[in-house]
Structure formats: C-alpha cells, structure tokens
Design an enzyme around this catalytic site. Sequence first.
Site, PDB file in Angstrom:
ATOM      1  N   HIS A 127     -14.011  -3.043  14.770  1.00 15.95           N
ATOM      2  CA  HIS A 127     -13.936  -1.687  14.224  1.00 15.95           C
ATOM      3  C   HIS A 127     -14.486  -0.725  15.267  1.00 15.95           C
ATOM      4  CE1 HIS A 127     -15.655   1.679  11.764  1.00 15.95           C
ATOM      5  NE2 HIS A 127     -14.552   1.516  11.081  1.00 15.95           N
ATOM      6  N   GLU A 144       0.858  -1.192   0.000  1.00 15.26           N
ATOM      7  CA  GLU A 144       0.000   0.000   0.000  1.00 15.26           C
ATOM      8  C   GLU A 144       0.889   1.235   0.000  1.00 15.26           C
ATOM      9  OE1 GLU A 144      -3.441   0.754   2.895  1.00 15.26           O
ATOM     10  OE2 GLU A 144      -1.983   2.293   3.459  1.00 15.26           O
TER      11      GLU A 144
HETATM   12  P1  FAD Z   1     -18.115  -0.541   6.546  1.00 16.56           P
HETATM   13  O1  FAD Z   1     -17.841  -1.900   6.030  1.00 16.56           O
HETATM   14  O2  FAD Z   1     -19.330   0.149   6.070  1.00 16.56           O
HETATM   15  O3  FAD Z   1     -18.145  -0.653   8.129  1.00 16.56           O
HETATM   16  C1  FAD Z   1     -18.235   0.509   8.936  1.00 16.56           C
HETATM   17  C2  FAD Z   1     -18.822   0.150  10.279  1.00 16.56           C
HETATM   18  O4  FAD Z   1     -20.209  -0.130  10.141  1.00 16.56           O
HETATM   19  C3  FAD Z   1     -18.214  -1.109  10.888  1.00 16.56           C
HETATM   20  O5  FAD Z   1     -18.191  -0.949  12.278  1.00 16.56           O
HETATM   21  C4  FAD Z   1     -19.170  -2.199  10.480  1.00 16.56           C
HETATM   22  O6  FAD Z   1     -19.129  -3.321  11.352  1.00 16.56           O
HETATM   23  C5  FAD Z   1     -20.500  -1.467  10.536  1.00 16.56           C
HETATM   24  N1  FAD Z   1     -21.456  -1.993   9.547  1.00 16.56           N
HETATM   25  C6  FAD Z   1     -21.200  -2.428   8.291  1.00 16.56           C
HETATM   26  N2  FAD Z   1     -22.344  -2.814   7.693  1.00 16.56           N
HETATM   27  C7  FAD Z   1     -23.338  -2.602   8.593  1.00 16.56           C
HETATM   28  C8  FAD Z   1     -24.746  -2.805   8.580  1.00 16.56           C
HETATM   29  N3  FAD Z   1     -25.361  -3.336   7.513  1.00 16.56           N
HETATM   30  N4  FAD Z   1     -25.476  -2.446   9.692  1.00 16.56           N
HETATM   31  C9  FAD Z   1     -24.860  -1.934  10.785  1.00 16.56           C
HETATM   32  N5  FAD Z   1     -23.525  -1.730  10.857  1.00 16.56           N
HETATM   33  C10 FAD Z   1     -22.781  -2.066   9.786  1.00 16.56           C
HETATM   34  N6  FAD Z   1      -9.981   5.151   4.883  1.00 16.56           N
HETATM   35  C11 FAD Z   1      -9.777   6.168   3.993  1.00 16.56           C
HETATM   36  O7  FAD Z   1     -10.290   7.279   4.199  1.00 16.56           O
HETATM   37  N7  FAD Z   1      -9.010   5.988   2.869  1.00 16.56           N
HETATM   38  C12 FAD Z   1      -8.418   4.808   2.564  1.00 16.56           C
HETATM   39  O8  FAD Z   1      -7.741   4.664   1.540  1.00 16.56           O
HETATM   40  C13 FAD Z   1      -8.601   3.702   3.481  1.00 16.56           C
HETATM   41  N8  FAD Z   1      -8.055   2.488   3.228  1.00 16.56           N
HETATM   42  C14 FAD Z   1      -8.279   1.449   4.094  1.00 16.56           C
HETATM   43  C15 FAD Z   1      -7.740   0.191   3.796  1.00 16.56           C
HETATM   44  C16 FAD Z   1      -7.935  -0.902   4.657  1.00 16.56           C
HETATM   45  C17 FAD Z   1      -7.336  -2.249   4.309  1.00 16.56           C
HETATM   46  C18 FAD Z   1      -8.682  -0.715   5.859  1.00 16.56           C
HETATM   47  C19 FAD Z   1      -8.871  -1.873   6.803  1.00 16.56           C
HETATM   48  C20 FAD Z   1      -9.245   0.532   6.152  1.00 16.56           C
HETATM   49  C21 FAD Z   1      -9.058   1.620   5.283  1.00 16.56           C
HETATM   50  N9  FAD Z   1      -9.619   2.885   5.537  1.00 16.56           N
HETATM   51  C22 FAD Z   1      -9.409   3.921   4.658  1.00 16.56           C
HETATM   52  C23 FAD Z   1     -10.370   3.133   6.774  1.00 16.56           C
HETATM   53  C24 FAD Z   1     -11.897   2.955   6.610  1.00 16.56           C
HETATM   54  O9  FAD Z   1     -12.403   3.909   5.694  1.00 16.56           O
HETATM   55  C25 FAD Z   1     -12.545   3.154   7.988  1.00 16.56           C
HETATM   56  O10 FAD Z   1     -12.127   2.137   8.869  1.00 16.56           O
HETATM   57  C26 FAD Z   1     -14.056   3.297   8.018  1.00 16.56           C
HETATM   58  O11 FAD Z   1     -14.442   3.693   9.329  1.00 16.56           O
HETATM   59  C27 FAD Z   1     -14.825   2.025   7.715  1.00 16.56           C
HETATM   60  O12 FAD Z   1     -14.788   1.696   6.392  1.00 16.56           O
HETATM   61  P2  FAD Z   1     -15.368   0.268   5.897  1.00 16.56           P
HETATM   62  O13 FAD Z   1     -15.244   0.239   4.447  1.00 16.56           O
HETATM   63  O14 FAD Z   1     -14.763  -0.821   6.688  1.00 16.56           O
HETATM   64  O15 FAD Z   1     -16.911   0.467   6.312  1.00 16.56           O
END
Ligand code: FAD
Length: 298
Positions: A161, A19
């Site tokens: 998370h 990354e």
């Molecule tokens: P989601 O999958 O939507 O999850 C967010 C939260 O909501 C979690 O607690 C999950 O358990 C909960 N959730 C999910 N679905 C539901 C549902 N249906 N009902 C209720 N709750 C639910 N951030 C950046 O800004 N830029 C980046 O480039 C970036 N790269 C990343 C790369 C990796 C490998 C990782 C692990 C994280 C990265 N992040 C990045 C951070 C990420 O954007 C944050 O952690 C953000 O808070 C959550 O994103 P997510 O896609 O996991 O969200």
Amino acid sequence: MTGKICDIFRTKNDSVSFEVYPPKKGQKKQFEIIKKTINHLTDLQPDFISVTYGPGGTNKGKAVEISEYIENKHDIERHKGTIALAHLTAVGYTESDISDILDKLNSKGVQNILALRGDIPQDVSFPYGAWCDFEYAKDLISVIKRDGRFCIGAAAYPEGHQDCKDLKMSVEHLKVKVEAGADFFITQLFFDNTAYFRFLDMIESCGMNMPVIPGIMPVLKASQIRKIVSLSGATIPDELNEKIDLYKDNPKDMEKFGIDYSVKQIDELKRNGIKRFHLYTMNRWEQMNEIVKLSGLR
Ligand code: FAD
C-alpha cells in the site's frame, strides 16, 4: 440462510461478486443507468455486489441508496436475494457518525460492510479532523464488530500500500484487522498473478485462513487504466503495457484485449485453485457478462 456473506462462505467454496460505484451528486440520470446495470449484473447471479463509498462520505446518501436497491428493490421476480456489501470509510467520522450510519444500513436491510480507513480527499474539510476517532481501518472494524449486526470485509494489497511498501509489515497489519473482527478480505486490483500467489503464501504462513478474494480489474480503456494504476501502484506486465500503448487510440481493440486479458488472468487463478472472484465493473455490465461467461464462472 441470512444475508451475510460470511454465512455464504461457510456453505459454499466458490463465489463471484461485483463492485459498482454510485453516481456523483446531481447525476440523476446516471442513477437510473446504474440501477439497470445492477439488474443486468444480478442476472449473472453474483453472490454479492459491493458499492463504493465516496472519499470522506462525499456521496454517502447515494451509496446507501444503491446498497438498499441491491438488497431490496431490484427486479425481485428476476433475482431473489442478491446481497449488498456496502463499503464504508472512516476518514473524518466520529464514532457517533458511524453509529448513525450503521443504524441506517441496518434499517435498509444491509448486513455486510467493507470497512476501510479511506484517504483524505481534496477539497473536503472535516470539523473534527480527518482521523478524529479512527486512525486505521482496524479501529472502524472493532466498532462494527462490537455493534454485532454485520459481517465485515476489509481491504488487502498484494503489492503493498502507498503508506506501507513493506509487504511483511502489511501482512502483519492484516492480522490486526482479523483480530479486530474482519471476516474476509478483497484485494486491490493486480495484473500479475504471481504477486497475488506470493501474498497468499505470506498470509497463510502468518496463520490466517480466511478468504482473500482477488480483485480483478478489466482493462477496458487505456487512459482510465493508466490513472487507476498510478493511484494503486499495481505492476503492469510488459505484454499488457505494450497493448495499452498499441490500442490506446482504438477503443474497440483495447476493450477486446482487456476482456481476453481478464479471462486469461481468471483462468490461471482457477487452475491454481482459486475459487472466489471479485470483478471491478466500472459500472459496465456487457463486458462483465462476457468475462464471466468466457471464463466459465457462470
Ligand atoms: P488500513 O488497513 O488502515 O491501512 C492503511 C495503511 O496503514 C496501510 O499502509 C497499512 O499497512 C497501514 N496500517 C494499518 N494498520 C496499521 C497499524 N496498526 N500501524 C501502522 N500502520 C498500519 N476508498 C474509498 O474511499 N472508498 C471505497 O469504497 C474504497 N473501496 C476499496 C475497496 C478495496 C477492495 C480496496 C483494496 C481499497 C478501497 N479503497 C476505497 C481505498 C482505501 O480506502 C485506501 O487504500 C486507503 O488508503 C487504505 O484503506 P485501508 O482500509 O486499507 O486502511
């Protein structure tokens, strides 16, 4: 062979990826440095290089430019066919914004997206609100899947998370991302492999069998790692904690210990059958070179 990561995963059961993050606005010199970093990283023949997306699209132009550079423009004679994985966050975007970004990525030859919800950044306001068309990553994943042009990765959290500390529930949320179209996961950094193994067991017992690639963050700078850990919530094992304190004013020893720690971490994962690795490089290539070579990944 296409430039899609899911096709690589179908034909190869091991992989190494990195990354990198784009420079902030106005850091023109940094942009040239990152290009050199990418050239050095591609010498290690990674299966793909991922490019982070600034919170709320704050550096979106640069993220696309770096992804394009990885995909098309780096030293072509030296490394043919390095693949870019462009991160994309949904926060603040409408479906129409996302459609424009997908067209742009596609026009630059990028075929892989890590689809994320993102977080609300400080000091950025969104005309239609932070979660206008997308509440969770699954909603963005559905739209990209419907588009049909991209292989889709998503984020996973072996220690939970910040918005959902219930691991069982977290795994249920991963299942929803798979149903929406996620092809593979990359994990949040972790330093204790037992957390990752426990997480894999939970994922498997939920019937999911796609790649869940461990995200390895080398501890190269004490202050930086303390900040990252406080944001990610990763557990720091006692041995690591002690050494971060011991070497905090001694950057060389800190770096050496950090490299050794990552090599040991990868070695234990390998001995337990893990064959894919994603390294958070912090845009440092020399240290990655050492880790990859010492751990026999290349
Ligand atoms: P989601 O999958 O939507 O999850 C967010 C939260 O909501 C979690 O607690 C999950 O358990 C909960 N959730 C999910 N679905 C539901 C549902 N249906 N009902 C209720 N709750 C639910 N951030 C950046 O800004 N830029 C980046 O480039 C970036 N790269 C990343 C790369 C990796 C490998 C990782 C692990 C994280 C990265 N992040 C990045 C951070 C990420 O954007 C944050 O952690 C953000 O808070 C959550 O994103 P997510 O896609 O996991 O969200």
